[in-house]
Design a protein around this motif. Structure first.
Motif, PDB file in Angstrom:
ATOM      1  N   ILE A   1       0.847  -1.187   0.000  1.00  0.00           N
ATOM      2  CA  ILE A   1       0.000   0.000   0.000  1.00  0.00           C
ATOM      3  C   ILE A   1       0.881   1.235   0.000  1.00  0.00           C
ATOM      4  CG2 ILE A   1      -1.680   1.351   1.274  1.00  0.00           C
ATOM      5  CD1 ILE A   1      -2.910  -1.038  -0.015  1.00  0.00           C
ATOM      6  N   ASN A   2       0.688   2.091  -0.954  1.00  0.00           N
ATOM      7  CA  ASN A   2       1.416   3.352  -1.000  1.00  0.00           C
ATOM      8  C   ASN A   2       0.585   4.428  -0.308  1.00  0.00           C
ATOM      9  OD1 ASN A   2       3.259   1.836  -2.334  1.00  0.00           O
ATOM     10  ND2 ASN A   2       3.068   2.883  -4.277  1.00  0.00           N
ATOM     11  N   ALA A   3       0.096   5.385  -1.028  1.00  0.00           N
ATOM     12  CA  ALA A   3      -0.693   6.450  -0.405  1.00  0.00           C
ATOM     13  C   ALA A   3      -2.068   5.937  -0.007  1.00  0.00           C
ATOM     14  CB  ALA A   3      -0.849   7.618  -1.369  1.00  0.00           C
ATOM     15  N   MET A   4      -2.609   6.543   1.021  1.00  0.00           N
ATOM     16  CA  MET A   4      -3.976   6.288   1.439  1.00  0.00           C
ATOM     17  C   MET A   4      -4.656   7.622   1.666  1.00  0.00           C
ATOM     18  SD  MET A   4      -3.540   3.038   4.027  1.00  0.00           S
ATOM     19  CE  MET A   4      -5.201   2.379   3.739  1.00  0.00           C
ATOM     20  N   GLY A   5      -5.972   7.601   1.642  1.00  0.00           N
ATOM     21  CA  GLY A   5      -6.660   8.872   1.823  1.00  0.00           C
ATOM     22  C   GLY A   5      -8.136   8.696   2.075  1.00  0.00           C
TER      23      GLY A   5
ATOM     24  N   VAL B   1       5.205   7.287   4.058  1.00  0.00           N
ATOM     25  CA  VAL B   1       6.159   7.774   5.052  1.00  0.00           C
ATOM     26  C   VAL B   1       5.531   8.819   5.973  1.00  0.00           C
ATOM     27  CG1 VAL B   1       8.174   7.245   3.653  1.00  0.00           C
ATOM     28  CG2 VAL B   1       7.101   9.508   3.474  1.00  0.00           C
ATOM     29  N   GLY B   2       4.231   9.039   5.822  1.00  0.00           N
ATOM     30  CA  GLY B   2       3.526   9.889   6.772  1.00  0.00           C
ATOM     31  C   GLY B   2       3.318  11.335   6.380  1.00  0.00           C
ATOM     32  N   ASP B   3       3.662  11.700   5.167  1.00  0.00           N
ATOM     33  CA  ASP B   3       3.383  13.062   4.730  1.00  0.00           C
ATOM     34  C   ASP B   3       1.890  13.218   4.477  1.00  0.00           C
ATOM     35  OD1 ASP B   3       6.401  13.016   2.757  1.00  0.00           O
ATOM     36  OD2 ASP B   3       6.089  13.770   4.792  1.00  0.00           O
ATOM     37  N   THR B   4       1.330  14.309   4.970  1.00  0.00           N
ATOM     38  CA  THR B   4      -0.114  14.499   4.882  1.00  0.00           C
ATOM     39  C   THR B   4      -0.480  15.763   4.115  1.00  0.00           C
ATOM     40  OG1 THR B   4      -0.162  15.702   6.990  1.00  0.00           O
ATOM     41  CG2 THR B   4      -0.481  13.316   7.078  1.00  0.00           C
ATOM     42  N   SER B   5      -1.694  15.769   3.602  1.00  0.00           N
ATOM     43  CA  SER B   5      -2.246  16.971   2.984  1.00  0.00           C
ATOM     44  C   SER B   5      -3.745  16.966   3.210  1.00  0.00           C
ATOM     45  CB  SER B   5      -1.929  17.039   1.493  1.00  0.00           C
ATOM     46  OG  SER B   5      -2.536  15.979   0.804  1.00  0.00           O
TER      47      SER B   5
ATOM     48  N   ASP C   1      -1.389   3.340  10.297  1.00  0.00           N
ATOM     49  CA  ASP C   1      -0.572   2.324  10.956  1.00  0.00           C
ATOM     50  C   ASP C   1      -0.139   1.371   9.849  1.00  0.00           C
ATOM     51  OD1 ASP C   1       0.427   0.081  12.265  1.00  0.00           O
ATOM     52  OD2 ASP C   1      -0.946   0.298  13.951  1.00  0.00           O
ATOM     53  N   ASN C   2       1.090   1.502   9.390  1.00  0.00           N
ATOM     54  CA  ASN C   2       1.549   0.696   8.266  1.00  0.00           C
ATOM     55  C   ASN C   2       1.592  -0.790   8.601  1.00  0.00           C
ATOM     56  OD1 ASN C   2       1.858   2.890   6.528  1.00  0.00           O
ATOM     57  ND2 ASN C   2       3.978   3.246   7.156  1.00  0.00           N
ATOM     58  N   ALA C   3       1.862  -1.110   9.836  1.00  0.00           N
ATOM     59  CA  ALA C   3       1.917  -2.522  10.232  1.00  0.00           C
ATOM     60  C   ALA C   3       0.550  -3.181  10.102  1.00  0.00           C
ATOM     61  CB  ALA C   3       2.423  -2.648  11.659  1.00  0.00           C
ATOM     62  N   LYS C   4      -0.501  -2.372  10.258  1.00  0.00           N
ATOM     63  CA  LYS C   4      -1.864  -2.899  10.170  1.00  0.00           C
ATOM     64  C   LYS C   4      -2.530  -2.539   8.844  1.00  0.00           C
ATOM     65  CE  LYS C   4      -2.702  -2.636  15.152  1.00  0.00           C
ATOM     66  NZ  LYS C   4      -3.564  -2.060  16.230  1.00  0.00           N
ATOM     67  N   ASN C   5      -1.811  -1.813   7.983  1.00  0.00           N
ATOM     68  CA  ASN C   5      -2.401  -1.333   6.718  1.00  0.00           C
ATOM     69  C   ASN C   5      -3.735  -0.641   6.968  1.00  0.00           C
ATOM     70  OD1 ASN C   5      -0.495  -1.907   4.729  1.00  0.00           O
ATOM     71  ND2 ASN C   5      -1.142  -4.036   4.579  1.00  0.00           N
ATOM     72  N   THR C   6      -3.732   0.212   7.954  1.00  0.00           N
ATOM     73  CA  THR C   6      -4.953   0.890   8.369  1.00  0.00           C
ATOM     74  C   THR C   6      -4.735   2.394   8.359  1.00  0.00           C
ATOM     75  OG1 THR C   6      -5.632  -0.978   9.737  1.00  0.00           O
ATOM     76  CG2 THR C   6      -6.642   1.151  10.207  1.00  0.00           C
ATOM     77  N   VAL C   7      -5.732   3.108   7.855  1.00  0.00           N
ATOM     78  CA  VAL C   7      -5.701   4.565   7.854  1.00  0.00           C
ATOM     79  C   VAL C   7      -6.873   5.062   8.697  1.00  0.00           C
ATOM     80  CG1 VAL C   7      -7.075   4.769   5.731  1.00  0.00           C
ATOM     81  CG2 VAL C   7      -5.529   6.626   6.409  1.00  0.00           C
ATOM     82  N   TYR C   8      -6.650   6.175   9.380  1.00  0.00           N
ATOM     83  CA  TYR C   8      -7.640   6.745  10.274  1.00  0.00           C
ATOM     84  C   TYR C   8      -7.930   8.188   9.862  1.00  0.00           C
ATOM     85  CZ  TYR C   8      -5.872   2.871  13.083  1.00  0.00           C
ATOM     86  OH  TYR C   8      -5.460   1.631  13.515  1.00  0.00           O
ATOM     87  N   LEU C   9      -9.122   8.627  10.194  1.00  0.00           N
ATOM     88  CA  LEU C   9      -9.461  10.031  10.016  1.00  0.00           C
ATOM     89  C   LEU C   9     -10.136  10.501  11.290  1.00  0.00           C
ATOM     90  CD1 LEU C   9      -9.403  12.400   7.969  1.00  0.00           C
ATOM     91  CD2 LEU C   9     -11.783  11.821   7.437  1.00  0.00           C
ATOM     92  N   GLN C  10      -9.411  11.296  12.058  1.00  0.00           N
ATOM     93  CA  GLN C  10      -9.953  11.890  13.270  1.00  0.00           C
ATOM     94  C   GLN C  10     -10.632  13.188  12.871  1.00  0.00           C
ATOM     95  OE1 GLN C  10      -9.986  10.958  16.645  1.00  0.00           O
ATOM     96  NE2 GLN C  10     -11.269  12.769  16.889  1.00  0.00           N
ATOM     97  N   MET C  11     -11.926  13.273  13.140  1.00  0.00           N
ATOM     98  CA  MET C  11     -12.706  14.449  12.742  1.00  0.00           C
ATOM     99  C   MET C  11     -13.198  15.169  13.989  1.00  0.00           C
ATOM    100  SD  MET C  11     -14.857  12.834   9.555  1.00  0.00           S
ATOM    101  CE  MET C  11     -15.769  11.695  10.592  1.00  0.00           C
ATOM    102  N   ASN C  12     -12.735  16.379  14.174  1.00  0.00           N
ATOM    103  CA  ASN C  12     -13.121  17.194  15.322  1.00  0.00           C
ATOM    104  C   ASN C  12     -13.916  18.404  14.861  1.00  0.00           C
ATOM    105  OD1 ASN C  12     -11.631  15.485  17.067  1.00  0.00           O
ATOM    106  ND2 ASN C  12      -9.761  16.681  16.715  1.00  0.00           N
ATOM    107  N   ASN C  13     -14.620  18.992  15.817  1.00  0.00           N
ATOM    108  CA  ASN C  13     -15.405  20.195  15.535  1.00  0.00           C
ATOM    109  C   ASN C  13     -16.257  20.005  14.280  1.00  0.00           C
ATOM    110  OD1 ASN C  13     -16.396  22.797  15.795  1.00  0.00           O
ATOM    111  ND2 ASN C  13     -14.636  23.739  14.768  1.00  0.00           N
ATOM    112  N   LEU C  14     -16.987  18.918  14.245  1.00  0.00           N
ATOM    113  CA  LEU C  14     -17.780  18.598  13.069  1.00  0.00           C
ATOM    114  C   LEU C  14     -18.903  19.605  12.870  1.00  0.00           C
ATOM    115  CD1 LEU C  14     -17.747  14.750  13.463  1.00  0.00           C
ATOM    116  CD2 LEU C  14     -17.092  15.974  11.384  1.00  0.00           C
ATOM    117  N   LYS C  15     -19.207  19.864  11.605  1.00  0.00           N
ATOM    118  CA  LYS C  15     -20.237  20.809  11.223  1.00  0.00           C
ATOM    119  C   LYS C  15     -21.313  20.092  10.416  1.00  0.00           C
ATOM    120  CE  LYS C  15     -16.649  24.350  10.720  1.00  0.00           C
ATOM    121  NZ  LYS C  15     -16.021  25.341   9.817  1.00  0.00           N
ATOM    122  N   PRO C  16     -22.527  20.617  10.396  1.00  0.00           N
ATOM    123  CA  PRO C  16     -23.583  19.973   9.599  1.00  0.00           C
ATOM    124  C   PRO C  16     -23.191  19.790   8.132  1.00  0.00           C
ATOM    125  CG  PRO C  16     -24.560  21.549  11.099  1.00  0.00           C
ATOM    126  CD  PRO C  16     -23.061  21.710  11.226  1.00  0.00           C
ATOM    127  N   GLU C  17     -22.393  20.700   7.610  1.00  0.00           N
ATOM    128  CA  GLU C  17     -21.985  20.574   6.209  1.00  0.00           C
ATOM    129  C   GLU C  17     -20.978  19.448   5.985  1.00  0.00           C
ATOM    130  OE1 GLU C  17     -21.935  23.361   8.081  1.00  0.00           O
ATOM    131  OE2 GLU C  17     -20.169  24.602   7.628  1.00  0.00           O
TER     132      GLU C  17
END
Length: 119
Positions: free
Chosen positions: A31-35, A54-58, A72-88
């Motif tokens: 797995i290369n990039a994830m998003g 390698v952990g570079d983000t945009s 987590d490359n060992a688990k081939n898992t990507v996460y998205l922490q979403m804070n201050n969520l808005k209705p949009e």
């Protein structure tokens, strides 16, 4: 073949937080990039966050400062922490992975997970 399985969507009040997870499984690949993408009102997919191997983000401007992508490359898992969520932010979120095997690259997508933010 790579399969992406997402979890973590749901209903939250405005100002709240959610964390999405996406695990890649399969064999014979790397797995290369994830998003993460999300569905637009026009039923297209907007890119909102990416992370390299390698952990570079945009981030898209609409989520910068509120969302954090990690992996987590060992688990081939990507996460998205979403804070201050808005209705949009309410829509379907899709995980994406760029896989590589035998010198070729492939796009993989998760099934989508619904995020609903109430006002």
């Amino acid at each position: 073949q790579v399969q992406l399985v997402e979890s973590g969507g749901g209903l939250v009040q405005a100002g709240g937080s959610l964390t999405l997870s996406c695990a890649a499984s399969g064999s014979g690949f790397s797995i290369n990039a994830m998003g993460w993408y999300r569905r637009t009102p026009g039923n297209k997919r907007d890119l909102i966050a990416t992370i390299t191997s390698v952990g570079d983000t945009s981030y898209a401007d609409s989520v910068k400062g509120r969302f954090t992508i990690s992996r987590d490359n060992a688990k081939n898992t990507v996460y998205l922490q979403m804070n201050n969520l808005k209705p949009e932010d309410t829509t379907v979120y899709y995980c994406y992975a760029l896989g590589a095997a035998s010198g070729l690259y492939y796009d993989y997508w998760g099934q989508g997970t619904q995020v609903t933010v109430s006002s």
